[in-house]
Scaffold this motif. Structure first.
Motif, PDB file in Angstrom:
ATOM      1  N   ARG A 123       1.066  -0.559   0.457  1.00 21.17           N
ATOM      2  CA  ARG A 123      -0.392  -0.106   0.459  1.00 21.17           C
ATOM      3  C   ARG A 123       0.687   1.153   0.180  1.00 21.17           C
ATOM      4  N   GLU A 124       0.039   2.344  -0.763  1.00 23.92           N
ATOM      5  CA  GLU A 124       1.369   3.758  -0.520  1.00 23.92           C
ATOM      6  C   GLU A 124       1.409   3.754   1.132  1.00 23.92           C
ATOM      7  N   GLU A 125      -0.027   4.360   1.669  1.00 25.79           N
ATOM      8  CA  GLU A 125       0.197   4.424   3.107  1.00 25.79           C
ATOM      9  C   GLU A 125       1.557   3.543   4.107  1.00 25.79           C
ATOM     10  N   ASP A 126       1.965   3.302   3.368  1.00 24.50           N
ATOM     11  CA  ASP A 126       2.833   1.878   3.873  1.00 24.50           C
ATOM     12  C   ASP A 126       4.365   2.783   3.855  1.00 24.50           C
ATOM     13  N   GLY A 127       4.237   3.467   3.166  1.00 23.95           N
ATOM     14  CA  GLY A 127       5.835   4.301   2.689  1.00 23.95           C
ATOM     15  C   GLY A 127       6.145   5.156   3.952  1.00 23.95           C
ATOM     16  N   VAL A 128       7.691   5.312   3.664  1.00 25.37           N
ATOM     17  CA  VAL A 128       7.913   6.352   4.373  1.00 25.37           C
ATOM     18  C   VAL A 128       8.667   7.234   3.576  1.00 25.37           C
ATOM     19  N   SER A 129       8.114   8.739   4.347  1.00 25.51           N
ATOM     20  CA  SER A 129       9.007  10.701   4.241  1.00 25.51           C
ATOM     21  C   SER A 129      10.847  10.554   4.388  1.00 25.51           C
ATOM     22  N   ILE A 130      11.780  10.604   3.073  1.00 29.79           N
ATOM     23  CA  ILE A 130      12.614  11.322   4.240  1.00 29.79           C
ATOM     24  C   ILE A 130      12.731  12.558   4.595  1.00 29.79           C
ATOM     25  N   ALA A 131      13.416  13.311   5.019  1.00 27.57           N
ATOM     26  CA  ALA A 131      13.319  15.052   4.731  1.00 27.57           C
ATOM     27  C   ALA A 131      15.062  14.688   4.322  1.00 27.57           C
ATOM     28  N   GLY A 132      15.282  15.791   3.070  1.00 25.47           N
ATOM     29  CA  GLY A 132      16.635  15.789   2.980  1.00 25.47           C
ATOM     30  C   GLY A 132      17.321  17.391   3.662  1.00 25.47           C
ATOM     31  N   CYS A 133      18.187  17.368   4.233  1.00 27.81           N
ATOM     32  CA  CYS A 133      17.948  18.551   5.314  1.00 27.81           C
ATOM     33  C   CYS A 133      20.110  18.478   4.831  1.00 27.81           C
ATOM     34  N   LYS A 134      20.639  20.212   5.347  1.00 28.64           N
ATOM     35  CA  LYS A 134      21.290  20.320   5.522  1.00 28.64           C
ATOM     36  C   LYS A 134      21.460  21.090   6.692  1.00 28.64           C
ATOM     37  N   VAL A 135      22.795  20.321   7.139  1.00 25.54           N
ATOM     38  CA  VAL A 135      23.031  21.197   8.586  1.00 25.54           C
ATOM     39  C   VAL A 135      24.047  22.348   8.443  1.00 25.54           C
ATOM     40  N   MET A 136      23.056  23.506   9.575  1.00 29.88           N
ATOM     41  CA  MET A 136      23.536  24.706   9.757  1.00 29.88           C
ATOM     42  C   MET A 136      23.951  24.881  10.533  1.00 29.88           C
ATOM     43  N   ASP A 137      24.267  24.333  11.762  1.00 33.41           N
ATOM     44  CA  ASP A 137      24.521  24.812  13.094  1.00 33.41           C
ATOM     45  C   ASP A 137      25.010  23.486  13.735  1.00 33.41           C
ATOM     46  N   GLY A 138      26.765  23.473  14.398  1.00 32.66           N
ATOM     47  CA  GLY A 138      26.369  22.639  15.061  1.00 32.66           C
ATOM     48  C   GLY A 138      26.484  21.589  14.544  1.00 32.66           C
ATOM     49  N   ARG A 139      26.127  19.849  15.104  1.00 35.01           N
ATOM     50  CA  ARG A 139      25.767  18.787  14.361  1.00 35.01           C
ATOM     51  C   ARG A 139      24.672  18.010  14.946  1.00 35.01           C
ATOM     52  N   VAL A 140      24.403  17.098  14.005  1.00 33.11           N
ATOM     53  CA  VAL A 140      23.880  16.056  14.532  1.00 33.11           C
ATOM     54  C   VAL A 140      23.782  14.718  14.305  1.00 33.11           C
ATOM     55  N   PHE A 141      23.011  13.859  15.552  1.00 38.48           N
ATOM     56  CA  PHE A 141      23.659  12.437  15.566  1.00 38.48           C
ATOM     57  C   PHE A 141      22.571  12.108  16.059  1.00 38.48           C
TER      58      PHE A 141
END
Length: 734
Positions: A638-656
């Motif tokens: 089903r289409e509802e079972d899909g996953v959305s991925i956020a394409g991001c750019k780290v603007m400050d600090g770090r993301v872990f």
């Protein structure tokens, strides 16, 4: 059976009322039985009524005592209203059958079944321990003025205690009193006052005594590093300041300085200027006649300058201002005068009575003007003191000498102190073995306003105690024991109050989520005043996370007993200006801090508190990323079972990946949860730094929009900070 034979209702009623009453005598019963047979039924009713309490039928009997049935007696059968009222008001009367029945009904209705049905079971509530009450003294202590030769009757009036109570106390201490007009000494009066919970103020009469002029006692006060000790060195041609550790004064010094111009002598007290030695400055102001307020011309009025002004005002002591360091390039005496005037010091330049002298301790300029100002102030005060009689003195400082034992530096206020006298100082007593001046020369006696050092005490007194001369060794022991009992009683009361206050504070902090640890400390110093000052300064470092507990404060070197005490209570030892014995292997874990300067000591202990503090756990933003694009991965079924991925750019600090993610849209938090996936260039990574792009999936959230901000939260433990000001005041900031 008798009622059936009688057959009359009126007789039945009369008989029933008779059954309620108490049983009559046997002879009376026989008389009643004979009356049944002799007279008719109406006469029997009257005969029964005759024996009912409260009824009177004397009018129905004739002169022979026999009843006459022919008389009309209906209105006399019942009691009158007055008789009934009298019977009703009688508390000792027996209750009738009807009254007992009513009372039984009332008692039964109190615990009826209907009330029990309405009762509800008690609500379940958490147990709340009862609040501990603070211990307090039975009554407030009042100060009683006593004098030599006071009678017990006068003492009883001033204290409010009876003669019998005072006599019993005197018998317990071995004193015999036969009359309430017997005179008692001031030592016995003080002992009695302590036993009944009062304070004593000794009044020495000057009648018949020799009153002579005495030198003034001058205390030098001011801010740290304003040149107080250097000014005294210039007056007496010495170099004490050069020998002080760290270049600052950390003890109270007493000196007798001969003025070069007039040839008179002045007693000077030198006090420390650091913020930790506030109690020393207060003691100096309490015993002095004049306060010399030293203010640096290039620094101006500082916090300890204001504190010295407050001490002088509270002691009601005149002030002479000495503006020091006038030879320096940045000196501005006029600015100092304006600052003093703003603080309420009425200097002579604006029409006041406070003298201001500009001096320089380095170039020895203005010293003659300072001498003139002090002598002029002393002449205006007309200082005199009693020379003969028992001495009155004040402890300035106390220390423990290895060869001579406990030593006390005192200033005599009145009388003459002679070697060989028995003295009581606080809770300690002793026989004066030697009296030495401040140079170390032995002398036989000390006169008013003279600073001396005495030895021969059994223990080390506290700085600020009064010196009392007693008549004999027995009196000294008795007074010392009484003061020790009172001191111990007051100490336990204060310790209990502090314990309850600390428990309440800990409970409040535990409810707020604070985790507080304890830091026990043992303080050893070279003199008693310094030990008190160091202990008080360490107590100011208390914080919501660390409680500084002064386990013990004493004078002398650090011995094995101190190490054993510290090892038992897991405490550290602060050794200020004292040496330490060799630490054995059993006490290797005990930390000993050796210091000679108060700045370094407070800094080390402050860093230890910061290290020992558990800290506060907080969430802070470790990095921020902006959503630039959205990618959807469709599900297999089903289409509802899909996953959305956020394409991001780290603007400050770090993301872990292990951090807590927070999604913000237009400044509003829409989602907060864990990171399900973090990738960079199709590779799973643990963290992404600033300026890099990544793909991110947050839990069950799929509603991303371009421009959303994703914050990565990190849990950190924030430690307190040690802060020291320029004036020397320190604190722990959480």
């Amino acid at each position: 059976m008798a009622l059936r034979h009688l057959g009359k209702k009126g007789i039945q009623a009369s008989f029933k009322r008779g059954l309620v009453l108490q049983r009559v005598a046997e002879s009376t019963e026989k008389h009643i039985s004979s009356t049944f047979l002799k007279y008719t039924s109406e006469g029997v009713a009257f005969s029964f009524a005759r024996y009912i309490n409260g009824f009177g039928f004397s009018s129905l009997s004739n002169s022979n005592g026999e009843f006459s049935p022919t008389l009309t007696s209906i209105r006399y059968f019942h009691a009158s209203r007055k008789t009934l009222a009298r019977r009703k008001d009688d508390p000792d009367r027996p209750l009738s059958h009807r009254e007992r029945k009513k009372q039984a009904v009332k008692i039964k209705s109190k615990y009826s079944k209907q009330d029990k049905k309405n009762d509800k079971p008690p609500a379940e509530a958490p147990y709340v321990p009862p609040k501990q009450e603070r211990m307090s003294k039975e009554r407030d202590e009042k100060t009683v003025e006593v004098y030599e030769g006071m009678t017990l009757l006068e003492f009883s009036k001033r204290t409010g205690e009876s003669f019998q109570v005072l006599q019993s106390i005197l018998l317990d201490v071995g004193e015999t009193v036969t009359s309430e007009f017997d005179a008692i000494s001031m030592d016995v009066a003080e002992l009695l006052a302590m036993e009944i919970g009062n304070k004593v103020e000794r009044q020495h009469t000057t009648e018949g005594s020799q009153i002579l002029p005495r030198p003034p006692v001058v205390t030098v006060m001011g801010h740290v590093d304003h040149g107080k000790t250097s000014l005294l060195d210039a007056l007496r041609n010495t170099s004490v300041a050069a020998r002080e550790a760290g270049g600052i004064t950390q003890h109270v010094g007493a000196f007798v300085v001969g003025m070069p111009e007039s040839g008179t002598s002045i007693t000077f007290l030198d006090t420390p200027g650091h913020a930790a030695f506030s109690e020393m400055r207060a003691r100096g102001a309490a015993v002095t006649d004049i306060v010399v307020l030293v203010v640096a011309a290039d620094d101006g009025v500082m916090p300890q300058t204001l504190e010295a002004i407050a001490h002088a005002r509270s002691a009601n002591v005149p002030i002479v201002v000495a503006i020091n360091k006038c030879d320096k390039p940045g000196a501005d005496p006029e600015r100092v005068k304006n600052q003093l005037a703003a603080e309420g010091i009425e200097i002579e330049d604006i029409g006041g009575n406070v003298q201001v002298v500009e001096v320089s301790a380095v170039k020895c300029t203005g010293l003659d003007k300072l001498e003139e100002a002090l002598l002029l102030q002393a002449v205006d005060m007309d200082l005199k003191a009693r020379v003969d009689g028992p001495a009155q003195a004040y402890v300035v400082e106390a220390r423990l000498d290895k060869g001579r034992g406990p030593l006390a530096t005192i200033i005599v206020k009145a009388g003459t102190l002679v070697s060989g006298h028995y003295v009581v100082i606080g809770c300690q007593w002793g026989k004066l073995r030697a009296i030495r001046d401040m140079v170390g020369k032995t002398m036989d006696r000390a006169t008013p306003a003279m600073p001396v050092e005495i030895e021969g005490l059994k223990g080390l007194p506290m700085a600020g105690d009064d010196v009392i001369v007693v008549e004999s060794e027995n009196s000294a022991k008795m007074l010392s024991e009484g003061r020790t009992r009172k001191y111990e009683r007051d100490r336990l009361l204060k310790a209990e109050e502090d314990r309850i206050a600390e428990l309440e504070k800990r409970e409040a902090e535990s409810r707020e989520g604070f985790d507080r640890v304890e830091l026990p400390i043992i303080v050893k110093a070279d003199v008693q005043g310094t030990a008190q000052a160091v202990a008080d300064a360490l107590r100011t470092l208390n914080s919501p996370q660390v409680f500084v507990n002064i386990v013990y404060s004493g004078v002398g070197a650090v011995f094995q007993s101190d190490l054993a005490r510290a090892h038992a209570c897991r405490a550290c030892i602060v050794a200020f200006n004292v040496k330490s014995c060799k630490i054995s292997s059993a006490y290797v874990s005990v930390k000993v801090f050796h210091h000679r300067v108060i700045y370094h000591l407070l800094e080390d202990i402050g860093n230890l508190i910061v290290e020992k503090a558990p800290g506060v756990s907080e969430l802070e933003v470790a990095g921020e990323a902006e959503v630039l694009g959205i990618f959807k991965v469709l599900g297999k079924r089903r289409e509802e079972d899909g996953v959305s991925i956020a394409g991001c750019k780290v603007m400050d600090g770090r993301v872990f990946r292990s951090g807590l993610m927070r999604l913000l849209r237009s400044g509003e938090v829409l989602f907060e949860g864990s990171c399900a996936s973090l990738k960079r260039e199709k590779q799973d990574v643990e963290q992404v730094g600033k300026g890099n792009e990544c793909g991110l999936v947050m839990g069950d959230w799929n509603d991303y929009r371009v421009g959303d901000v994703i914050q990565c939260m990190e849990r950190v433990v924030r430690k307190p900070k040690f802060i020291s000001s320029e004036s020397g005041a320190v604190r722990i900031e959480c």
